[in-house]
Design a protein around this motif. Structure first.
Motif, PDB file in Angstrom:
ATOM      1  N   UNK B  33       0.852  -1.185   0.000  1.00 27.26           N
ATOM      2  CA  UNK B  33       0.000   0.000   0.000  1.00 27.26           C
ATOM      3  C   UNK B  33       0.894   1.244   0.000  1.00 27.26           C
ATOM      4  N   UNK B  34       0.407   2.305  -0.628  1.00 28.67           N
ATOM      5  CA  UNK B  34       1.189   3.539  -0.689  1.00 28.67           C
ATOM      6  C   UNK B  34       1.676   3.981   0.686  1.00 28.67           C
ATOM      7  N   UNK B  35       0.816   3.841   1.687  1.00 23.00           N
ATOM      8  CA  UNK B  35       1.207   4.337   3.008  1.00 23.00           C
ATOM      9  C   UNK B  35       2.413   3.577   3.549  1.00 23.00           C
ATOM     10  N   UNK B  36       2.469   2.291   3.242  1.00 25.19           N
ATOM     11  CA  UNK B  36       3.606   1.487   3.691  1.00 25.19           C
ATOM     12  C   UNK B  36       4.882   1.897   2.958  1.00 25.19           C
ATOM     13  N   UNK B  37       4.749   2.190   1.686  1.00 20.48           N
ATOM     14  CA  UNK B  37       5.916   2.629   0.925  1.00 20.48           C
ATOM     15  C   UNK B  37       6.431   3.952   1.478  1.00 20.48           C
ATOM     16  N   UNK B  38       5.533   4.897   1.685  1.00 22.47           N
ATOM     17  CA  UNK B  38       5.955   6.207   2.189  1.00 22.47           C
ATOM     18  C   UNK B  38       6.714   6.078   3.494  1.00 22.47           C
ATOM     19  N   UNK B  39       6.206   5.262   4.380  1.00 20.26           N
ATOM     20  CA  UNK B  39       6.835   5.244   5.697  1.00 20.26           C
ATOM     21  C   UNK B  39       8.226   4.619   5.693  1.00 20.26           C
ATOM     22  N   UNK B  40       8.591   3.959   4.605  1.00 23.06           N
ATOM     23  CA  UNK B  40       9.942   3.401   4.512  1.00 23.06           C
ATOM     24  C   UNK B  40      10.855   4.177   3.579  1.00 23.06           C
ATOM     25  N   UNK B  41      10.408   5.342   3.138  1.00 20.58           N
ATOM     26  CA  UNK B  41      11.152   5.918   2.021  1.00 20.58           C
ATOM     27  C   UNK B  41      11.742   7.317   2.105  1.00 20.58           C
ATOM     28  N   UNK B  42      11.522   8.070   3.075  1.00 25.23           N
ATOM     29  CA  UNK B  42      12.152   9.376   3.154  1.00 25.23           C
ATOM     30  C   UNK B  42      11.901  10.269   1.932  1.00 25.23           C
ATOM     31  N   UNK B  44       8.454  12.625   0.596  1.00 22.20           N
ATOM     32  CA  UNK B  44       7.147  12.982   1.143  1.00 22.20           C
ATOM     33  C   UNK B  44       6.052  12.158   0.506  1.00 22.20           C
ATOM     34  N   UNK B  45       4.822  12.414   0.930  1.00 24.65           N
ATOM     35  CA  UNK B  45       3.693  11.703   0.348  1.00 24.65           C
ATOM     36  C   UNK B  45       3.554  12.080  -1.116  1.00 24.65           C
ATOM     37  N   UNK B  46       3.691  13.350  -1.425  1.00 26.92           N
ATOM     38  CA  UNK B  46       3.541  13.754  -2.819  1.00 26.92           C
ATOM     39  C   UNK B  46       4.728  13.278  -3.647  1.00 26.92           C
ATOM     40  N   UNK B  47       5.849  13.157  -2.998  1.00 26.38           N
ATOM     41  CA  UNK B  47       7.018  12.620  -3.669  1.00 26.38           C
ATOM     42  C   UNK B  47       6.776  11.179  -4.090  1.00 26.38           C
ATOM     43  N   UNK B  48       6.227  10.389  -3.178  1.00 26.96           N
ATOM     44  CA  UNK B  48       5.946   9.015  -3.545  1.00 26.96           C
ATOM     45  C   UNK B  48       4.962   8.967  -4.700  1.00 26.96           C
ATOM     46  N   UNK B  49       3.968   9.819  -4.631  1.00 27.08           N
ATOM     47  CA  UNK B  49       2.945   9.833  -5.668  1.00 27.08           C
ATOM     48  C   UNK B  49       3.583  10.096  -7.038  1.00 27.08           C
ATOM     49  N   UNK B  50       4.525  11.028  -7.050  1.00 27.39           N
ATOM     50  CA  UNK B  50       5.232  11.322  -8.289  1.00 27.39           C
ATOM     51  C   UNK B  50       6.006  10.100  -8.787  1.00 27.39           C
ATOM     52  N   UNK B  51       6.747   9.486  -7.895  1.00 25.98           N
ATOM     53  CA  UNK B  51       7.550   8.339  -8.299  1.00 25.98           C
ATOM     54  C   UNK B  51       6.684   7.173  -8.759  1.00 25.98           C
ATOM     55  N   UNK B  52       5.558   6.967  -8.093  1.00 27.73           N
ATOM     56  CA  UNK B  52       4.698   5.856  -8.498  1.00 27.73           C
ATOM     57  C   UNK B  52       4.097   6.102  -9.867  1.00 27.73           C
ATOM     58  N   UNK B  53       3.850   7.358 -10.158  1.00 28.83           N
ATOM     59  CA  UNK B  53       3.328   7.673 -11.487  1.00 28.83           C
ATOM     60  C   UNK B  53       4.356   7.312 -12.556  1.00 28.83           C
TER      61      UNK B  53
END
Lengths: 104, 104
Positions: B33-42, B44-53
């Motif tokens: 889940x996105x939330x699990x990825x964010x919490x291990x990744x340093x 931000x939330x929007x940063x993860x969203x960008x990378x996942x895109x």
DNA sequence: TGCTTACATCAAAAATATTTTATATGAGGT
DNA sequence: ACCTCATATAAAATATTTTTGATGTAAGCA
């Protein structure tokens, strides 16, 4: 099991530029001299030099000097290391997690 | 025989960032889940969203919605297309050129 | 309806990569 | 030694990517 993300990223950076992909395509046909690459590529001479450096550092390509010419070719070892790396990166574990992290 | 360098480059761009390589490694263990990825990744939330895109557009990863959560996982089809692409790009022709372009 | 959670999108700033121009190096040749 | 050619390197200009912070949206729940 290379855990150095930066060095893995470097290899892929070599492949994410259009000019360098064109170079690779030319090298698939066999070893080429820098001058031949330049004349087919619409990047300047120094531009090619820059791109070839990136390809060399990735390990996918090697070079050889002959007098004042530089010849480039695809490095089979680097190429197969790349294939292995890609397989490794995308291979899902034998027992992948079955449920998401947000289930109740 | 994909001759569109830009679309090839896009796939490799997905792999040339350290954060995205970390995401892939996590997904190798199964869907996350996105939330699990964010919490291990340093990032931000929007940063993860960008990378996942970026990863989604490369075809290497797919996603699925479940209520308000988004789950990501490695897409086997995208992964094997990637392996084929790499093999294709680095395979030297059967009868490669034997001599450089600058021979006398 | 209104509130909260999970995520996406946007825009500006920061960081990186690429291109371009000029200059340097090193191998031949005269 | 001097000149030329092939390529490399450096520095500046430009372009592209990534990060960050603010805001938007849609789902679920009170």
């Amino acid at each position: 099991m290379d855990s150095d993300y930066q060095s893995q990223a470097r290899v892929f950076k070599a492949l994410c530029d259009e000019t360098r992909l064109r170079v690779l395509e030319m090298l698939r046909g066999g070893e080429k001299c820098a001058c031949k690459l330049v004349e087919n590529l619409d990047c300047g001479q120094s531009g090619l030099s820059y791109h070839m450096k990136v390809l060399l550092e990735s390990g996918i390509v090697t070079s050889r000097q002959e007098g004042k010419w530089t010849y480039y070719r695809i490095c089979p070892e680097g190429a197969s290391a790349l294939v292995s790396l890609v397989q490794q990166l995308t291979a899902v574990a034998d027992d992948p997690d079955q449920f998401g992290c947000c289930e109740k």
